[in-house]
Design a protein around this motif. Structure first.
Motif, PDB file in Angstrom:
ATOM      1  N   MET A   1       0.845  -1.175   0.000  1.00 61.24           N
ATOM      2  CA  MET A   1       0.000   0.000   0.000  1.00 61.24           C
ATOM      3  C   MET A   1       0.891   1.239   0.000  1.00 61.24           C
ATOM      4  O   MET A   1       1.817   1.345   0.787  1.00 61.24           O
ATOM      5  CB  MET A   1      -0.900  -0.034   1.235  1.00 61.24           C
ATOM      6  N   LYS A   2       0.614   2.157  -0.902  1.00 60.62           N
ATOM      7  CA  LYS A   2       1.397   3.383  -0.999  1.00 60.62           C
ATOM      8  C   LYS A   2       0.540   4.526  -0.461  1.00 60.62           C
ATOM      9  O   LYS A   2      -0.580   4.731  -0.928  1.00 60.62           O
ATOM     10  CB  LYS A   2       1.782   3.623  -2.462  1.00 60.62           C
ATOM     11  N   LYS A  12      -4.392  12.374   2.741  1.00 58.54           N
ATOM     12  CA  LYS A  12      -3.517  11.366   2.131  1.00 58.54           C
ATOM     13  C   LYS A  12      -4.212  10.667   0.970  1.00 58.54           C
ATOM     14  O   LYS A  12      -5.380  10.299   1.062  1.00 58.54           O
ATOM     15  CB  LYS A  12      -3.131  10.300   3.159  1.00 58.54           C
ATOM     16  N   LEU A  13      -3.459  10.457  -0.089  1.00 51.69           N
ATOM     17  CA  LEU A  13      -3.901   9.646  -1.219  1.00 51.69           C
ATOM     18  C   LEU A  13      -3.331   8.247  -1.013  1.00 51.69           C
ATOM     19  O   LEU A  13      -2.129   8.094  -0.782  1.00 51.69           O
ATOM     20  CB  LEU A  13      -3.401  10.239  -2.538  1.00 51.69           C
ATOM     21  N   ILE A  14      -4.186   7.259  -1.080  1.00 45.94           N
ATOM     22  CA  ILE A  14      -3.758   5.873  -0.831  1.00 45.94           C
ATOM     23  C   ILE A  14      -3.904   5.071  -2.105  1.00 45.94           C
ATOM     24  O   ILE A  14      -4.969   5.065  -2.729  1.00 45.94           O
ATOM     25  CB  ILE A  14      -4.577   5.227   0.311  1.00 45.94           C
ATOM     26  N   GLU A  15      -2.820   4.405  -2.491  1.00 49.94           N
ATOM     27  CA  GLU A  15      -2.826   3.525  -3.660  1.00 49.94           C
ATOM     28  C   GLU A  15      -2.563   2.102  -3.177  1.00 49.94           C
ATOM     29  O   GLU A  15      -1.426   1.742  -2.877  1.00 49.94           O
ATOM     30  CB  GLU A  15      -1.773   3.964  -4.667  1.00 49.94           C
ATOM     31  N   PRO A  16      -3.617   1.290  -3.070  1.00 47.91           N
ATOM     32  CA  PRO A  16      -3.408  -0.084  -2.603  1.00 47.91           C
ATOM     33  C   PRO A  16      -2.716  -0.937  -3.663  1.00 47.91           C
ATOM     34  O   PRO A  16      -2.797  -0.647  -4.859  1.00 47.91           O
ATOM     35  CB  PRO A  16      -4.825  -0.588  -2.325  1.00 47.91           C
ATOM     36  N   LYS A  17      -2.031  -1.971  -3.202  1.00 47.29           N
ATOM     37  CA  LYS A  17      -1.468  -2.953  -4.139  1.00 47.29           C
ATOM     38  C   LYS A  17      -2.620  -3.835  -4.610  1.00 47.29           C
ATOM     39  O   LYS A  17      -3.400  -4.343  -3.808  1.00 47.29           O
ATOM     40  CB  LYS A  17      -0.405  -3.801  -3.456  1.00 47.29           C
TER      41      LYS A  17
END
Length: 194
Positions: A1-2, A12-17
């Protein structure tokens, strides 16, 4: 997770794997340990799901008591999601950040307590899901005009007459009108640690 800080660092912007193959995909959308390590140490008490049609604009909503932090995502369609800092005394007070969230990009946005929140549906329909850190309290809910010039959100709207707004949002207030209530509210304040 980024987890990425936006130009308002507390949002926060969250970019999951996303793990996918011919069967479909799997992704983790909430992990208390990973979020805590990124400075998001919260407990969620309510999950919500809305479906909206194209040109629906919901917001900009906030609660003057029991302010809600929201972890938002789109599971079908696309929205332009916006957070406005209403924490009096914050260095980013009155500023906004916006991100496109969709069922394709799987991005999520963390909107801390003390922010107004809204979104515009840019696809034919959109399913919008979010986790909240406090319960919805209609008696404490307020709304700021989506097009308040002092906030100046760039929604990318070329024809405002096509927007679908609730009566509540049609009769929202300006940020200036909201100031007296915001200034006297100790529940809406900047985070002291992140």
């Amino acid at each position: 997770m980024k987890i990425i800080s936006t130009r308002i660092p507390d949002v926060k912007l969250i970019e999951p794997k996303v793990f996918g193959d011919e069967r479909g995909f799997f992704m983790e959308t909430w992990n208390e340990k990973a979020f805590r390590e990124a400075g998001i140490n919260v407990a969620f008490v309510q999950d919500n799901h809305s479906r909206s049609v194209k040109n629906t604009l919901r917001g900009l909503h906030y609660q003057i008591k029991q302010p809600q932090g929201k972890l938002v995502r789109v599971t079908r369609g696309e929205v332009f999601d916006v957070a406005v800092d209403l924490r009096v005394g914050s260095s980013t007070f009155g500023q906004w950040v916006g991100e496109y969230l969709s069922g394709e990009n799987n991005r999520m946005l963390w909107v801390p307590p003390g922010f107004a929140h809204g979104f515009l549906v840019t696809s034919d329909t959109a399913d919008f899901q979010y986790k909240c850190t406090d319960f919805y309290s209609p008696e404490y809910e307020r709304s700021i005009f989506w097009n308040d010039p002092s906030v100046n959100v760039d929604w990318g709207v070329s024809n405002p007459e096509e927007l679908l707004l609730s009566n509540k949002d049609k009769h929202a207030q300006s940020l200036q009108q909201a100031m007296a209530e915001l200034e006297g509210n100790s529940q809406i304040k900047p985070e002291t640690s992140a």
